[in-house]
Design a protein around this motif. Structure first.
Motif, PDB file in Angstrom:
ATOM      1  N   THR A   1       0.669  -1.206   0.063  1.00 28.79           N
ATOM      2  CA  THR A   1       0.052  -0.093   0.052  1.00 28.79           C
ATOM      3  C   THR A   1       0.880   1.135  -0.003  1.00 28.79           C
ATOM      4  N   THR A   2       0.341   2.340  -0.340  1.00 27.21           N
ATOM      5  CA  THR A   2       1.181   3.530  -0.438  1.00 27.21           C
ATOM      6  C   THR A   2       1.670   4.128   1.158  1.00 27.21           C
TER       7      THR A   2
ATOM      8  N   ALA B   1      -6.790   2.535  -5.545  1.00 25.45           N
ATOM      9  CA  ALA B   1      -5.613   3.331  -5.527  1.00 25.45           C
ATOM     10  C   ALA B   1      -5.826   4.595  -4.475  1.00 25.45           C
TER      11      ALA B   1
ATOM     12  N   VAL C   1      -2.238  -0.133  -4.081  1.00 24.95           N
ATOM     13  CA  VAL C   1      -1.574  -0.093  -5.537  1.00 24.95           C
ATOM     14  C   VAL C   1      -2.005  -1.466  -6.223  1.00 24.95           C
TER      15      VAL C   1
END
Length: 434
Positions: free
Chosen positions: A366-367, A404, A409
């Motif tokens: 993940t971000t 997103a 992602v």
């Protein structure tokens, strides 16, 4: 000149003893398979003694009260075989007042129906096998197709749907015409184009399509099932009590193993030969292997639940990425041992029964730098599709953008792969036009 000489050298050689091989084999077995293995071992080795679980004995005594019925016969409790689809169809034919020749042909056709309800034999073959004319074979087929459930005896999907529409008094008035036009048009359905082709409005075409989608393409799949139901007995039970995780192995159905004291005493008193001594050693090895299996399974299960504690409290959405190496390092065992332990094992959790392999999930970054498990992403994908508007469903690219925005992602191709694994149709086929 040739000569002989003695040479001493050291070699490291890995060998596995029969007892180690047996322990590895028992580790791969599920609870039900272990019970069958122990039953077969006890039949061959009189030194090994089995005792059925006390919980099972208590349930049997309370339910049957065997003590009051000395002549109790357990065979009387066995459930009879379920009638097959052929028997169900023939029983309906017997109730109709048919000519003997026509009834015999219809009974023959009933035996040519597969488990889904489709007639698998061509009428020309029926003519040759039964020695009847084509009109007689068609008449017998019409009688077969008039039986319950609607659609039985059809020769293809199109005929099956038409039979169901014909028998339904509340059928959509345009459904029959739409099926007759061709089923390939229903795969990529567009109400505007379908309505133009059929001479009706797009709303009427959509209503007919929705009605056809509710019909059963396999009308007999739930009738006359010849397969016995498969029940899963969990090997362990995980609960949360007083905000703490509680683990226990499920002993139901798995007998306790011990040595037959009378047999062992007899072996010691008569100083038995190698055969009986070997039987005693074999029984002791089985008992040690069973105990080792319990300890290993308990350690692996505790390590898995420690890593997946969020799953126990939140459900599948809390499942985190995990692999065999993490568990192997936590309990100080090899990855192959962990793999054998989780193979074919099931655990009962507060959220249902799961296979132990389900807790080893791949992850997506993940971000925020954390990892999200693939099952959790699939669950979120299903929730997004469930909340979409029927007239404007999300495309795979839009689903990728929505994930997103939540920090997950993922590529569009992976979204399409997960959607197919969840058996969710593409956006064009999910769209409802009216």
């Amino acid at each position: 000149m040739l000569g002989f000489q003695l040479v001493q050298e050291g070699r490291i050689r890995l060998s596995i003893t029969p007892e180690m091989k047996q322990s590895i084999h028992l580790l791969t077995l599920s609870g039900q398979e272990l019970a069958r293995y122990l039953q077969e071992a006890a039949e061959e080795n009189p030194v090994l003694e089995l005792e059925e679980p006390s919980a099972l004995r208590a349930r049997l005594s309370r339910r049957l009260n065997v003590g009051k019925f000395s002549s109790h016969d357990p065979l009387l409790q066995v459930q009879g075989d379920e009638p097959t689809l052929e028997h169900l169809l023939i029983s309906q034919l017997r109730l109709q007042n048919l000519l003997p020749s026509l009834e015999n042909t219809a009974v023959y056709l009933a035996g040519c129906v597969n488990e889904d309800g489709y007639l698998t034999m061509d009428l020309t073959e029926v003519m040759s096998a039964r020695g009847v004319s084509m009109p007689e074979a068609v008449a017998a087929m019409d009688i077969l197709q008039s039986l319950d459930p609607a659609g039985v005896g059809a020769r293809n999907l199109r005929e099956c749907l038409l039979l169901q529409i014909k028998r339904d008094p509340l059928a959509n008035e345009y459904a029959k015409h739409m099926v007759e036009e061709g089923l390939e048009e229903l795969v990529r359905f567009h109400p505007g184009r379908a309505g133009t082709r059929l001479g009706i409005s797009s709303q009427q075409a959509q209503a007919a399509y929705d009605y056809i989608a509710r019909l059963d393409p396999k009308p007999c799949r739930s009738m006359g099932c010849t397969e016995r139901p498969h029940y899963i007995v969990p090997d362990a039970v995980v609960q949360i009590r007083n905000d703490e995780v509680s683990l226990r192995l499920n002993s139901a159905g798995v007998p306790r193993v011990s040595l037959n004291e009378a047999c062992c005493r007899w072996i010691r008193e008569i100083d038995a030969d190698e055969i009986w001594s070997g039987r005693a050693a074999e029984a002791r090895a089985i008992i040690r292997s069973v105990r080792m299996r319990r300890r290993t399974l308990m350690r692996v299960l505790a390590a898995i639940m420690s890593e997946q504690e969020a799953f126990l409290r939140e459900g599948p959405a809390g499942l985190k990425p995990l692999n065999l190496a993490v568990i192997a390092e936590a309990i100080g065992m090899h990855e192959s041992t962990v793999s054998r332990t989780v193979n074919g094992k099931f655990v009962q959790t507060p959220h249902g029964v799961f296979e132990l392999k389900a807790f080893f999930a791949s992850g997506l970054e993940t971000t925020n730098g954390e990892m999200a498990s693939a099952p959790a992403v699939k669950l979120r994908l299903k929730e997004l599709i469930r909340s979409e508007r029927a007239e404007r469903p999300y495309s795979d690219s839009q689903l990728t953008a929505l994930l997103a925005n939540e920090g997950i992602v993922i590529s569009r191709r992976t979204v399409a792969k997960y959607r197919e694994e969840l058996q969710i149709l593409p956006s064009l086929e999910r769209k409802r036009w009216a």
